[in-house]
Every structure is written in C-alpha cells, then in structure tokens.
Design an enzyme around this catalytic site. Structure first.
Site, short mmCIF file in Angstrom:
data_model
loop_
_atom_site.label_atom_id
_atom_site.label_comp_id
_atom_site.label_asym_id
_atom_site.label_seq_id
_atom_site.Cartn_x
_atom_site.Cartn_y
_atom_site.Cartn_z
N GLY A 21 0.78 -1.24 0.00
CA GLY A 21 0.00 0.00 0.00
C GLY A 21 0.81 1.29 0.00
O GLY A 21 0.32 2.33 0.44
N GLU A 92 8.15 4.94 -6.34
CA GLU A 92 9.08 3.93 -6.87
C GLU A 92 10.53 4.43 -6.81
O GLU A 92 11.30 4.29 -7.76
CB GLU A 92 8.70 3.56 -8.32
CG GLU A 92 7.29 3.03 -8.48
CD GLU A 92 7.06 1.63 -7.91
OE1 GLU A 92 8.02 0.97 -7.50
OE2 GLU A 92 5.89 1.22 -7.87
N CYS A 189 5.86 -13.38 3.86
CA CYS A 189 6.46 -13.23 5.19
C CYS A 189 7.88 -13.80 5.13
O CYS A 189 8.28 -14.42 4.14
CB CYS A 189 5.62 -13.93 6.25
SG CYS A 189 5.71 -15.72 6.18
ZN LIG Z 1 3.90 -16.61 5.07
#
Ligand SMILES: [Zn+2]
Length: 198
Positions: A21, A92, A189
């Site tokens: 985001g 960016e 993650c």
């Molecule tokens: Zn994960």
C-alpha cells in the site's frame, strides 16, 4: 503553510514489500493536501513504472502536478523544481540511480518537504537501490507490510517474492526486473520468502 502536513526541509519515506500500500499512502497524502490553500506539490515517478493500475488515472487527473523522469538521470528532477514548490513526492524511489541521494539532499536544503515511497528490499531481501541510504536522510520512515500470499499463510509480509514460471528466482538474478508474463511477484512473510541458491 499548514505545518501539520508540510514540514519544510524534511524527508519522509514510505517503504515495504510489494502490495503493502505504499502508493496508496502517498496518494492519500495528496488527497489531503489538495484542501490546503496555496500548497504547491509535484508528483514524480520513474519512466520504468509501467503499471496499468489506478496510478495512471490519478496521473491524468492531476496532469499539471505530475512528471515522469528517467530513473538513470535523477538530476532531471532539479530542473522541474519551481521556486514556489512546497512538497515533492516521488514514487518507486528504488528504481533511481545513485545520484538520487545527492539530488534529494540538495532539494531538502532549499526547504522543500520531500516524501518518497518504494521497496526497501529487493527480491533477494537485500536493500533496494538507494532506499537504505535515503533512510539516513529521513526524519520519518513509515514501514508498511502486506499480507503473506503463500497459500494458507496470512502473516504480515515484509519481503517481495520473485517467481519465474512459478518458481523462486535465483540469488544472482538482476535486481530490477519488471513484472511480466513469466516473472511475477508476491508479498511474503520471512518464513515463506524463498531465494534459489545457485
Ligand atoms: Zn507466510
């Protein structure tokens, strides 16, 4: 000038992985600033940014305040700065070459508030472009995270996973590679971020 929103001579960074985001955050900032009287802002994005997403329509909405700059020649930015500019926003930021640090430092010294957004790490989990260096110039760093897209996981993501034909990219791949047909990205993650040892 409204000093809640404009902090002259300071750098603010929004960074995080893909799909966290970052662009939305800076567009939200612009939305608020539009209501301030006499606040002049300029929004810059690099040439390389070819996203077909919402940013294109926003760009045409604010035509006069938007510019595209060659990421290999950040000095171009200096020629776009008018004397009455209050706020410079660059999206960016990771794509700009080394000189971007000096360019931003110069702009900060003239009292302009600079806000940049970008990926803090590349597909291999290393610092992306000049973003780590820019953090040393910043007064505020907003670290954003997304949601891990690995099947069955919903941990906060802090890494950008590059997949080539659905498989993790190798650690010696080039740093910049725009999303394409075989080349896709996911927000992941730490546990599910994979880089192929070559
Ligand atoms: Zn994960």
């Amino acid at each position: 000038m409204n000093y809640n929103h404009i902090k002259p001579g300071t750098l603010e960074i929004y960074c995080g992985p893909m799909k966290s985001g970052k662009t939305r955050e800076i567009l939200h900032k612009i939305d608020k600033i539009k209501y301030l009287e006499n606040c002049n802002f300029l929004f810059i994005k690099p040439n390389i940014d070819t996203r077909e997403s919402f940013i294109k329509s926003r760009f045409s909405e604010m035509k006069e305040q938007c510019e595209t700059v060659d990421e290999n020649n950040p000095n171009q930015i200096l020629s776009l700065i008018k004397s009455n500019l209050d706020l410079l926003i660059i999206d960016e930021i990771q794509f700009f070459s080394e000189e971007i640090v000096k360019v931003i430092e110069k702009i900060l010294k003239t009292g302009i508030h600079v806000v940049v957004a970008g990926l803090d790490t590349d597909f291999a989990g290393k610092g992306f472009g000049q973003v780590p260096q820019l953090m040393t110039l910043a007064t505020h760093v907003h670290k954003l995270s997304g949601i891990c897209e690995y099947s069955g996981c919903s941990n906060s993501s802090i890494r950008s996973q590059r997949l080539i034909d659905g498989k993790p990219a190798g650690k010696n791949d080039k740093q910049v590679s725009i999303e394409g047909q075989n080349n896709t990205y996911e927000s992941r993650c730490l546990v599910h971020h994979e880089v192929e040892e070559e």
